[in-house]
Write a protein that holds these residues in place. Structure first.
Motif, short mmCIF file in Angstrom:
data_model
loop_
_atom_site.label_atom_id
_atom_site.label_comp_id
_atom_site.label_asym_id
_atom_site.label_seq_id
_atom_site.Cartn_x
_atom_site.Cartn_y
_atom_site.Cartn_z
N PRO A 18 0.84 -1.19 0.00
CA PRO A 18 0.00 0.00 0.00
C PRO A 18 0.89 1.26 0.00
O PRO A 18 1.94 1.27 0.62
CB PRO A 18 -0.79 -0.11 1.30
CG PRO A 18 0.00 -1.03 2.16
CD PRO A 18 0.69 -1.99 1.22
N ASN A 19 0.48 2.27 -0.73
CA ASN A 19 1.25 3.50 -0.83
C ASN A 19 0.81 4.47 0.26
O ASN A 19 -0.12 5.25 0.09
CB ASN A 19 1.03 4.11 -2.22
CG ASN A 19 1.89 5.32 -2.43
OD1 ASN A 19 2.26 5.99 -1.49
ND2 ASN A 19 2.19 5.61 -3.68
N LEU A 20 1.52 4.41 1.41
CA LEU A 20 1.12 5.24 2.55
C LEU A 20 1.32 6.72 2.26
O LEU A 20 0.64 7.57 2.82
CB LEU A 20 1.92 4.86 3.79
CG LEU A 20 1.57 3.53 4.45
CD1 LEU A 20 2.30 3.41 5.76
CD2 LEU A 20 0.07 3.43 4.68
N ILE A 21 2.32 7.01 1.42
CA ILE A 21 2.59 8.41 1.10
C ILE A 21 1.39 9.01 0.37
O ILE A 21 0.87 10.06 0.74
CB ILE A 21 3.86 8.53 0.23
CG1 ILE A 21 5.09 8.19 1.06
CG2 ILE A 21 3.98 9.92 -0.36
CD1 ILE A 21 5.46 9.23 2.08
#
Lengths: 348, 348
Positions: free
Chosen positions: A53-56
């Motif tokens: 998952p792309n937390l940024i």
């Protein structure tokens, strides 16, 4: 560099919409009434493709990156490395990671780091400020960037700050020396207007005063950060010079000053604590092999780091952040170098 | 926390479209044929509002964050703090900032840090790997994440790695001792399968062999990372025990081992280098106050860090990254502790 696996890749492979994949991977399949079968398939494909998952990107949606910026004087200095370690741990506990940078006590480097970290969208900054950087700090206030100063602050600027009890600590150290009979006590400190050093110097002077000793200006030596080694050496030689009323004890305002001074004291064959009482601010690995144990002020670095992160997070999460000044108590670790109660010495 | 100033805020204030503001702030007003007057106004409003470009959002567009993740064993250890400092500098030169974390030589912490940094979308990782973490590293390879190992690697895993010349360095150190007449040379090392330690041990054994000395297994003591202090003390006492053919020289595989061993040697009143020759791998501040100067292997930490960043950036920027193994030469700083050419000692 391979392209990272995206939600789109998963959607294509399963043959569903990206919205559906997003619902499932965010645990919202119930709300979206996704069938169990298809949810399971989506999860399997995500795992097979090693989807991260792309937390940024997720953070940007909410204006958060869960990243803190840490600016210290020099990360390779054990003092700051120890602070960094505890900051890392406390940040981690709260779901944050830490970007770091070293200012080298230089104004332009400090400004560059602030700019870099802000354009990396850190949620807040922990800064050990450089002398003269008030305008940089003031700009952060103006912009409403959450930050906290650590280890030192400015007397002419109201900010959140976490510091050790500099005045109190040095006062107690010098009082220990006067209680033990020393009367001509010198100090070597860094030449800087930053509060931590000013407070230590004031603590030294106040303790002399309260012991009924008149401070002599030649007892206090201020050395610059640059070529401090040579300057400390010179200062020690002046202070112990037998031709001009030498001091009978010395306090050092930092561990780096202590190590350099001890080398000279050792080379000059002075006997500690008989010829010279010694107390250091902060410890050093090097003390282990000095021929006698060194009395030193032990800052609670763990507590300072923790409080710095906690104060910063309070600022980040508050709509109306308050200026908070946190003072962390230190202790004195008593070795042999600060002498014993020598009654006969008390009579001057 | 105040909301950050966005392109939209500027557009509203000037009364133009966000696209126009974006063109101007990205220096593309010519292509978009924006009037000079309006471009100037947009720039002024951006400055007045203290607008900070969002590099993270910009980076995401291109799949880049210009951030590196650094995983060391312990950032508060001066060895890793020094590496971190040079990595910071080299990364900065290339427009990168660095996230850091400490693994404490523990597998679960190492995995957590890798996961955290990946979900923060770092462009690549510099890792001092934990013993037994092959599967974690292999997963990075599978996912195509750019990374480089630093300080140590795995003999059973082909990866990019930057290390000191561990075998060569320890070989030269032991050769110096045999050249100086020592014949019964012991070693204290950490008990780990990681290559850096294995290479140092092999260098020690090969040097003994080439000097015609038969290695005795009781000369090599391996201590665990946990409670190494006590174990080093016990190892030294066994090695110098006069009842059972004591060694006449010792090499220490790290500076942390050296400092603990020197304390015991000091306490046992052994005379270095006459009773015992000594060479350390890496230096320590504590050496400064040992009564004689310590001969040590000086790793080129600056070069190791630089090469680690450079190798990683090559990986990041290459479509077909190559596995690169970089070995950085070290030097021996010769003090008194490794003895002089003592001809009479050569005759056993």
């Amino acid at each position: 560099m391979k392209k990272r696996v995206s939600i789109k890749d998963i959607a294509e492979k399963v043959g569903v919409s990206t919205a559906l994949v997003s619902y499932v991977l965010n645990g919202k399949e119930r709300e979206a009434r996704v069938g169990q079968e298809i949810a399971k398939k989506i999860r399997k494909v995500a795992a097979d493709l090693n989807y991260q998952p792309n937390l940024i990107a997720r953070g940007l949606k909410f204006g958060r990156t869960n990243t803190l910026g840490l600016i210290v004087a020099d990360i390779s200095n054990p003092f700051f490395a120890t602070l960094a370690r505890s900051i890392e741990l406390e940040a981690q506990k709260n779901g944050y990671t830490v970007l770091f940078g070293s200012s080298d006590e230089q104004l332009d480097k400090s400004q560059n780091l602030i700019n870099t970290f802000l354009s990396r969208q850190v949620d807040g900054l922990i800064i050990t400020p450089v002398a003269g950087s008030q305008s940089q700090i003031e700009e952060l206030k103006t912009k409403g960037i959450p930050f906290v100063l650590m280890d030192r602050g400015f007397s002419d600027l109201e900010t959140s700050v976490v510091v050790t009890d500099n005045h109190e600590a040095m006062y107690s150290a010098v009082k220990l020396l006067t209680d033990n009979g020393y009367r001509k006590i010198g100090m070597i400190a860094y030449d800087t207007p930053l509060t931590h050093m000013q407070d230590r110097i004031k603590g030294y002077k106040d303790a002399l005063k309260d012991a009924g000793i008149r401070f002599q200006s030649k007892w206090l030596k201020k050395v610059p950060f640059e070529d401090y080694k040579e300057r400390v050496a010179r200062a020690v030689l002046q202070l112990i010079d037998k031709k001009s009323q030498p001091v009978d004890a010395l306090v050092f305002a930092t561990n780096s000053i202590s190590v350099q001074a001890l080398k000279i004291i050792h080379a000059q064959k002075l006997v500690v604590p008989d010829d010279l009482g010694i107390i250091s601010f902060d410890e050093s690995d090097a003390f282990e092999f000095f021929y006698t144990s060194i009395t030193y002020i032990k800052q609670n670095l763990n507590e300072i780091s923790k409080k710095a992160v906690q104060t910063l997070l309070k600022n980040i999460n508050s709509v109306t952040p308050k200026v908070e000044r946190v003072i962390v108590p230190s202790t004195i670790v008593v070795g042999v170098s600060s002498g014993k109660k020598l009654k006969e010495k008390v009579v001057v």
